[in-house]
Design a protein around this motif. Structure first.
Motif, mmCIF file in Angstrom:
data_model
loop_
_atom_site.group_PDB
_atom_site.id
_atom_site.type_symbol
_atom_site.label_atom_id
_atom_site.label_comp_id
_atom_site.label_asym_id
_atom_site.label_seq_id
_atom_site.Cartn_x
_atom_site.Cartn_y
_atom_site.Cartn_z
ATOM 1 N N GLY A 183 0.503 -0.960 -0.022
ATOM 2 C CA GLY A 183 0.186 -0.228 0.209
ATOM 3 C C GLY A 183 0.279 1.244 0.114
ATOM 4 N N GLN A 184 0.557 2.120 -0.414
ATOM 5 C CA GLN A 184 0.874 3.217 -0.640
ATOM 6 C C GLN A 184 -0.177 4.822 0.313
ATOM 7 O OE1 GLN A 184 2.184 4.911 -4.015
ATOM 8 N NE2 GLN A 184 1.783 3.322 -4.754
ATOM 9 N N LEU A 185 1.076 5.262 1.648
ATOM 10 C CA LEU A 185 0.763 6.206 2.440
ATOM 11 C C LEU A 185 0.778 7.878 1.335
ATOM 12 C CD1 LEU A 185 1.075 5.244 5.860
ATOM 13 C CD2 LEU A 185 -0.468 4.894 4.579
ATOM 14 N N GLU A 186 0.247 8.505 1.630
ATOM 15 C CA GLU A 186 0.554 9.943 1.554
ATOM 16 C C GLU A 186 0.742 11.143 2.540
ATOM 17 O OE1 GLU A 186 0.825 13.026 -1.865
ATOM 18 O OE2 GLU A 186 0.342 11.128 -1.949
ATOM 19 N N PRO A 187 2.157 11.326 2.232
ATOM 20 C CA PRO A 187 3.042 11.848 3.133
ATOM 21 C C PRO A 187 2.368 13.198 3.836
ATOM 22 C CG PRO A 187 4.533 11.850 0.884
ATOM 23 C CD PRO A 187 3.006 11.102 0.639
ATOM 24 N N LYS A 188 2.098 13.410 4.835
ATOM 25 C CA LYS A 188 1.185 14.626 4.933
ATOM 26 C C LYS A 188 2.187 15.618 6.041
ATOM 27 C CE LYS A 188 -2.926 12.466 4.444
ATOM 28 N NZ LYS A 188 -4.521 12.257 5.396
ATOM 29 N N PRO A 189 2.458 17.075 5.762
ATOM 30 C CA PRO A 189 3.634 17.505 7.061
ATOM 31 C C PRO A 189 2.542 17.628 7.959
ATOM 32 C CG PRO A 189 2.733 18.875 5.923
ATOM 33 C CD PRO A 189 2.119 17.520 4.722
ATOM 34 N N SER A 190 3.030 16.768 9.253
ATOM 35 C CA SER A 190 2.423 17.429 10.872
ATOM 36 C C SER A 190 3.723 17.363 11.721
ATOM 37 C CB SER A 190 1.391 15.636 10.920
ATOM 38 O OG SER A 190 2.760 14.575 11.415
ATOM 39 N N CYS A 191 3.209 18.061 12.874
ATOM 40 C CA CYS A 191 4.328 18.350 13.643
ATOM 41 C C CYS A 191 4.417 17.959 15.044
ATOM 42 C CB CYS A 191 5.312 19.770 13.778
ATOM 43 S SG CYS A 191 6.845 20.337 14.657
ATOM 44 N N GLU A 192 5.024 17.656 15.880
ATOM 45 C CA GLU A 192 4.360 16.782 17.739
ATOM 46 C C GLU A 192 4.941 17.685 18.252
ATOM 47 O OE1 GLU A 192 5.183 12.544 17.868
ATOM 48 O OE2 GLU A 192 4.178 12.337 15.810
#
Length: 132
Positions: free
Chosen positions: A50-59
């Motif tokens: 499967g593939q995931l669409e990278p999404k910018p997120s910061c913790e």
């Protein structure tokens, strides 16, 4: 030459350089990580799951700044507050700036529990506070 070495040589050839900036050049040309992995793993029975669409997120969080402050010697924190008037940190990932004045720093350090250098204790403290 092993299959992986041949596949890697093909990848370098596709990159159009002597291997520098690999795989950055390929990505800039529009190749996807799946395209790159397909070339590299060709003949090895790779089946994408499967593939995931990278999404910018910061913790980043104020709590992580508090933890960082607790890891510094108290004298160093006091010197920063005396010289700068506040503690300021900027997240290198998202750019968010955190500022804490002397009263807030004192409150956070006083309220803290456990050992900030111990990940498990810090996670427990965050769970108790309802964070993360």
């Amino acid at each position: 030459m092993s299959r992986m070495e041949r596949n890697l040589a093909k990848l370098v050839e596709m990159n159009g350089s002597d291997g520098e900036a690999l795989p950055s050049n390929l990505l800039l040309e529009g190749k996807t990580p799946l395209d790159i992995a397909s070339v590299l793993l060709d003949g090895l029975g790779m089946e994408p799951l499967g593939q995931l669409e990278p999404k910018p997120s910061c913790e980043c969080s104020e709590e992580k700044l508090n933890r960082s402050l607790r890891l510094l010697p108290r004298e160093e924190v006091d010197t920063i507050l005396r010289e700068e008037g506040c503690v300021e940190a900027r997240c290198e990932f998202c750019g968010k700036v955190y500022r804490m004045g002397p009263d807030e720093v004192e409150k956070q350090i006083f309220a803290a529990k456990g050992d900030a250098s111990n990940d498990e204790e810090w996670k427990k403290e965050m769970k108790e506070k309802g964070e993360n």
